[in-house]
Design a protein around this motif. Structure first.
Motif, PDB file in Angstrom:
ATOM      1  N   LEU A 186      -0.673  73.197  39.410  1.00 33.65           N
ATOM      2  CA  LEU A 186      -0.709  71.991  40.244  1.00 33.65           C
ATOM      3  C   LEU A 186      -1.232  70.798  39.457  1.00 33.65           C
ATOM      4  N   LEU A 187      -2.262  71.020  38.653  1.00 31.71           N
ATOM      5  CA  LEU A 187      -2.803  69.933  37.837  1.00 31.71           C
ATOM      6  C   LEU A 187      -1.747  69.389  36.884  1.00 31.71           C
ATOM      7  N   ARG A 188      -1.006  70.289  36.243  1.00 36.17           N
ATOM      8  CA  ARG A 188       0.003  69.849  35.283  1.00 36.17           C
ATOM      9  C   ARG A 188       1.133  69.103  35.989  1.00 36.17           C
ATOM     10  N   ALA A 189       1.582  69.636  37.118  1.00 36.99           N
ATOM     11  CA  ALA A 189       2.679  68.994  37.834  1.00 36.99           C
ATOM     12  C   ALA A 189       2.266  67.654  38.437  1.00 36.99           C
ATOM     13  N   ALA A 190       0.991  67.570  38.861  1.00 40.71           N
ATOM     14  CA  ALA A 190       0.525  66.341  39.504  1.00 40.71           C
ATOM     15  C   ALA A 190       0.140  65.267  38.500  1.00 40.71           C
ATOM     16  N   GLU A 191       0.033  65.635  37.222  1.00 39.73           N
ATOM     17  CA  GLU A 191      -0.419  64.668  36.216  1.00 39.73           C
ATOM     18  C   GLU A 191       0.403  63.376  36.202  1.00 39.73           C
ATOM     19  N   PRO A 192       1.754  63.440  36.282  1.00 36.35           N
ATOM     20  CA  PRO A 192       2.508  62.172  36.296  1.00 36.35           C
ATOM     21  C   PRO A 192       2.156  61.269  37.475  1.00 36.35           C
ATOM     22  N   PHE A 193       1.767  61.853  38.610  1.00 36.11           N
ATOM     23  CA  PHE A 193       1.378  61.040  39.758  1.00 36.11           C
ATOM     24  C   PHE A 193       0.044  60.336  39.522  1.00 36.11           C
ATOM     25  N   MET A 194      -0.776  60.869  38.597  1.00 30.34           N
ATOM     26  CA  MET A 194      -2.117  60.324  38.399  1.00 30.34           C
ATOM     27  C   MET A 194      -2.110  59.002  37.659  1.00 30.34           C
ATOM     28  N   TYR A 195      -1.069  58.725  36.909  1.00 31.55           N
ATOM     29  CA  TYR A 195      -0.952  57.414  36.272  1.00 31.55           C
ATOM     30  C   TYR A 195       0.342  56.724  36.690  1.00 31.55           C
ATOM     31  N   ASP A 196       0.777  57.027  37.916  1.00 29.39           N
ATOM     32  CA  ASP A 196       2.005  56.450  38.459  1.00 29.39           C
ATOM     33  C   ASP A 196       1.744  55.046  38.986  1.00 29.39           C
ATOM     34  N   ASP A 197       2.768  54.210  38.900  1.00 28.62           N
ATOM     35  CA  ASP A 197       2.673  52.846  39.410  1.00 28.62           C
ATOM     36  C   ASP A 197       3.230  52.702  40.816  1.00 28.62           C
ATOM     37  N   GLY A 198       3.478  53.828  41.476  1.00 31.12           N
ATOM     38  CA  GLY A 198       4.000  53.791  42.836  1.00 31.12           C
ATOM     39  C   GLY A 198       5.475  54.122  42.937  1.00 31.12           C
ATOM     40  N   ARG A 199       6.149  54.265  41.803  1.00 26.99           N
ATOM     41  CA  ARG A 199       7.588  54.519  41.827  1.00 26.99           C
ATOM     42  C   ARG A 199       7.931  56.002  41.870  1.00 26.99           C
ATOM     43  N   LEU A 200       7.025  56.860  41.438  1.00 23.38           N
ATOM     44  CA  LEU A 200       7.330  58.285  41.315  1.00 23.38           C
ATOM     45  C   LEU A 200       7.431  58.938  42.690  1.00 23.38           C
ATOM     46  N   VAL A 201       8.543  59.653  42.937  1.00 21.12           N
ATOM     47  CA  VAL A 201       8.746  60.286  44.244  1.00 21.12           C
ATOM     48  C   VAL A 201       8.822  61.807  44.159  1.00 21.12           C
ATOM     49  N   ALA A 202       9.070  62.360  42.971  1.00 25.51           N
ATOM     50  CA  ALA A 202       9.187  63.812  42.863  1.00 25.51           C
ATOM     51  C   ALA A 202       8.978  64.244  41.413  1.00 25.51           C
ATOM     52  N   VAL A 203       8.460  65.456  41.260  1.00 28.37           N
ATOM     53  CA  VAL A 203       8.251  66.041  39.930  1.00 28.37           C
ATOM     54  C   VAL A 203       8.640  67.516  39.984  1.00 28.37           C
ATOM     55  N   GLY A 204       9.427  67.929  39.014  1.00 26.93           N
ATOM     56  CA  GLY A 204       9.742  69.340  38.849  1.00 26.93           C
ATOM     57  C   GLY A 204       8.956  69.907  37.691  1.00 26.93           C
ATOM     58  N   GLY A 205       8.858  71.214  37.627  1.00 26.12           N
ATOM     59  CA  GLY A 205       8.155  71.866  36.535  1.00 26.12           C
ATOM     60  C   GLY A 205       8.959  73.024  35.992  1.00 26.12           C
ATOM     61  N   ALA A 206       8.668  73.415  34.773  1.00 27.07           N
ATOM     62  CA  ALA A 206       9.392  74.515  34.146  1.00 27.07           C
ATOM     63  C   ALA A 206       9.058  75.836  34.835  1.00 27.07           C
ATOM     64  N   ILE A 207      10.091  76.635  35.074  1.00 27.22           N
ATOM     65  CA  ILE A 207       9.954  77.935  35.716  1.00 27.22           C
ATOM     66  C   ILE A 207      10.318  79.013  34.704  1.00 27.22           C
ATOM     67  N   ARG A 208       9.569  80.108  34.709  1.00 29.96           N
ATOM     68  CA  ARG A 208       9.889  81.231  33.837  1.00 29.96           C
ATOM     69  C   ARG A 208      10.038  82.514  34.652  1.00 29.96           C
ATOM     70  N   ILE A 209      10.732  83.468  34.071  1.00 26.82           N
ATOM     71  CA  ILE A 209      10.989  84.748  34.727  1.00 26.82           C
ATOM     72  C   ILE A 209       9.753  85.642  34.617  1.00 26.82           C
TER      73      ILE A 209
END
Length: 475
Positions: A186-209
């Motif tokens: 969650l911390l890694r995925a939320a990191e882009p929101f932490m320095y976002d200027d208000g434009r970011l609406v969604a973030v995906g993350g790498a998935i492994r098997i």
């Protein structure tokens, strides 16, 4: 028409089909090569070295927006307690967990109530996005950040919508029941929101098997590689999808898919859009495509980002039985999305989404599978009959099979250089072998599965065949 004229016409037709197949496959693989090069450049120049959860917490604890993790659950009585405990234990400054019991016919709800000391509560939905009835809500006496929603069965999209409606936080994370989020995911995925200027609406993350990994108590203890080939092939597929395709597309601002196994979204945007659609089997792709359309129709500046670090592990089908349903459903969902949003294709109004991203989906999901299958059949036959230069058949083999091996091995090398999550040199060699072998049989079988998705689409088949699972940590 004479027999001779018919022969000439048939020969010309075969030549044109062969030429079209060659061009389509070459174009698709050429785009993949460009994506691999872009991804390599992004990793080398943009992605910082991995940091531990403690470092991330120290840097961002005061900036981290509260998150609600929404976990739709259907007949998960055997694993739901451990999965929920793992979600509650995620390393994040402030998060709530909402488990949505989607009309389970087993004891999923009962074991949740017993294990977490749940008691019925009156929680009001901010927005009722689901189409089915919500029966009751439960709050845990032991875990104040746990809410259980009991509702009528409506499949994952409807369950996710119910959870979104109950969420109170700015961000919501939607996960699959058979997925495990890394402790600092969650911390890694939320990191882009932490320095976002208000434009970011969604973030995906790498998935492994997760097949072959050691999993205890709902958490990953040791990374491993499955003993059987089918999960290994899927590891290679996931590496191509996440480390090549999505890293490159995110860099180009053309990311069109956030995996249903893990996605982080701005809740207000999802509510504006009405949440997930209920009338498609490809709700994750459709949501992101509609998100692009929604934001561009309103002429709003926005971003959809991707975190290349691994944030989540998911169980893959261990055998071909089950993979067929999954891949046919993915193909059907792509066709449904393209049909519903066909007005975006090559439409300058949608900028690079309409002119680049949507045509790429058309190439990959409409023309790609039949062109590759026809190429395997038509080019060798035409060469043997003397209708085609044998070198063209050899060239097709090169751009489809050999080039596919190169792309897979290149992505594997990129993963090893940048993430280094393959546990040993032996496992790396096993994956390297899978990257080559998959092009001789497995890839062609997947084309047949995808073509079955065309049949499902034209029949308007809305049935949902469950993918057989052996259980996380058992494969």
């Amino acid at each position: 028409m004479s027999w001779e004229q018919f022969q000439v016409l048939a020969a010309n037709g075969i030549m044109w089909v062969a030429f079209a197949c060659f061009i389509i496959v070459a174009l698709r693989n050429g785009i993949s090569l460009i994506q691999l090069l872009i991804a390599a450049w992004v990793f080398v120049t943009r992605v910082r070295p991995s940091e531990g959860a403690r470092d991330l917490w120290h840097r961002y604890a005061d900036l981290a927006l509260p998150i609600t993790v929404i976990a739709p659950a259907f007949n998960e009585e055997l694993s739901i307690v451990q999965s929920t405990k793992a979600l509650l234990a995620l390393e994040y400054p402030e998060h709530e967990v909402i488990v949505v019991n989607d009309g389970s016919s087993d004891s999923t709800l009962d074991v949740l109530i017993e294990a977490f000391g749940m008691e019925e509560t009156q929680r009001t939905q901010i927005a009722a996005l689901q189409v089915t009835e919500v029966y009751r809500t439960f709050h845990s006496r032991r875990y104040p950040n746990l809410l259980v929603v009991d509702k009528e069965n409506g499949r994952k999209a409807d369950a996710a919508n119910a959870g979104i409606g109950f969420a109170r936080t700015p961000l919501v994370c939607i996960i699959d029941a058979d997925s495990i989020i890394e402790p600092d995911g969650l911390l890694r995925a939320a990191e882009p929101f932490m320095y976002d200027d208000g434009r970011l609406v969604a973030v995906g993350g790498a998935i492994r098997i997760a097949n072959g990994c050691t999993i205890r108590g709902g958490s990953l203890q040791k990374i491993g590689i499955a003993d059987t080939m089918v999960p290994r092939f899927q590891v290679v597929e996931y590496l191509r999808a996440f480390l090549m395709n999505r890293v490159a597309n995110a860099h180009m601002n053309t990311l069109m898919l956030i995996s249903g196994a893990f996605g982080l979204f701005r809740r207000s945007t999802l509510v504006e859009m009405g949440g997930y659609r209920h009338d498609t089997v490809g709700e994750d792709l459709e949501l992101v495509v509609r998100m692009h359309r929604h934001m561009r129709d309103q002429k709003r500046d926005y971003r959809i980002d991707f975190v290349p670090d691994i944030v989540c592990w998911t169980e893959a089908p261990a055998e071909l039985d089950g993979l067929d349903n999954q891949r046919a459903r993915w193909q059907q969902g792509a066709l449904e999305t393209l049909q519903r949003h066909r007005g975006m294709i090559l439409n300058p109004r949608y900028g690079r989404i309409g002119l680049l991203a949507m045509p790429q989906i058309v190439l990959e999901d409409i023309f790609g599978p039949p062109a590759e299958l026809l190429g395997y059949l038509v080019l060798p036959a035409a060469a043997l009959l003397g209708l085609l230069d044998p070198m063209m058949a050899v060239a097709f083999f090169f751009v489809s099979v050999v080039f596919g091996c190169v792309l897979s091995l290149g992505t594997l090398a990129l993963e090893e250089q940048q993430l280094r999550r393959t546990p040993s040199a032996k496992d790396l060699l096993r994956l390297g072998a899978a990257a080559v072998i998959e092009n001789f049989g497995y890839r062609q079988i997947n084309i047949l599965y995808r073509l079955a998705g065309f049949g499902r689409y034209f029949r308007n088949d809305t049935s949902w065949a469950a993918v057989p699972r052996v259980g996380l940590g058992k494969s």
